[in-house]
Enzyme design. Sequence first.
Site, PDB file in Angstrom:
ATOM      1  N   VAL A 221       0.827  -1.202   0.000  1.00 14.09           N
ATOM      2  CA  VAL A 221       0.000   0.000   0.000  1.00 14.09           C
ATOM      3  C   VAL A 221       0.866   1.258   0.000  1.00 14.09           C
ATOM      4  CG1 VAL A 221      -1.666   1.357   1.345  1.00 14.09           C
ATOM      5  CG2 VAL A 221      -1.985  -1.111   1.083  1.00 14.09           C
ATOM      6  N   GLU A 222       1.956   1.241   0.754  1.00 11.69           N
ATOM      7  CA  GLU A 222       2.804   2.426   0.876  1.00 11.69           C
ATOM      8  C   GLU A 222       3.583   2.733  -0.404  1.00 11.69           C
ATOM      9  OE1 GLU A 222       3.007   4.603   3.146  1.00 11.69           O
ATOM     10  OE2 GLU A 222       2.235   3.750   5.001  1.00 11.69           O
TER      11      GLU A 222
END
Length: 360
Positions: A221-222
């Site tokens: 996600v990051e």
Amino acid sequence: MTQFRHLKYCNIKIVSLLAISALLVACPSSNNGYKTEYHKNTNALNILINQYANNIEQIWGPHEVLIAGPKDFVEYSNDLLTRVHINFVSGQLAIETLSEDPKNQLKAAIVTTLLMTEPEDISKQSNAPIDNSKEPFLYKQILDETGQPIRWDWRAAHYADYLVDNQLHTRKSGKKQISYVNINLVPDHVNERAHKFIPLVRQSAREYHVDERLMLAIIQVESNFNPFAVSRSDALGLMQLQQHTAGRDLFNRWGKKGEPTKSYLLDPKNNINMGGAYLALIRDSYLAGIKDPVSMRYAMISAYNGGAGSVLKTFSKDRTKAIEVINKMTADQVYQKLTTSHASQESRNYLIKVNQILKK
């Protein structure tokens, strides 16, 4: 001929600019039981990035500004006339130039990009030649015209010749002509990148007793497994850690002075190790007292994005009461509360995204 070397690229330049604007302000201490937190003043940072973007716009024209981000790798040659852009979400690589000698400039950029190594090695190379003993970062993520992965300089040079001879395109940006080639990463490029970092994630997860699946989901996600990732909030690397918050806090707890450098955080080994340590710190210190392991996981995910204080304030202004409220709720209720009532829309969406990956 324009030099096209690793340390001269745009995202590394921007990282250097961020160091100039590392301005912090401490929030006043409160009497509600919450730990004093540090927040980044990004005004100076944004000014510097905007100034750099203005330089790019003057050279490339309106609507042509590309800046490195968490999931976009962007690098420029010294004169800003040639650039590389890898979108780690779409899996597309574009190499473009405004040079009057486009073929040679594109070939040089293609070879350098195909053979570039991870930040750990780039930070040690300075202006040194490409180190062929290191496996290229894009190895197995890009295949040549014969379907072979590109490991050595001879194959990279051959593929660069093929691309420029057969897939060279041009487009207009105002009065400027941009010459470019596009390269598609393999369909499972995310898994190929993730595979590179699984041993480091496993090691960190074991050391800090953190779920390695959670760490992998957070990395996806990051940064989508982009080790060069930088953001306007000055978050760096695979797990998007900040020097002045997570970095400083962990260094302090490890008995180290100050905070990690940017090059330290861009090193995948250091970044993943600190990411695991920070998740453990959130669990064992900032959110200590939450009993249900699933509720704790939801709170940890949300805290990783928006801070533990914001998580607890979603349930009560008083920290002790917040923990009590959480412990009286089911895990599903905690998830619902964090994804609907958290003060930050970004943190609400963040929890949803990470949880969706964990369910796969």
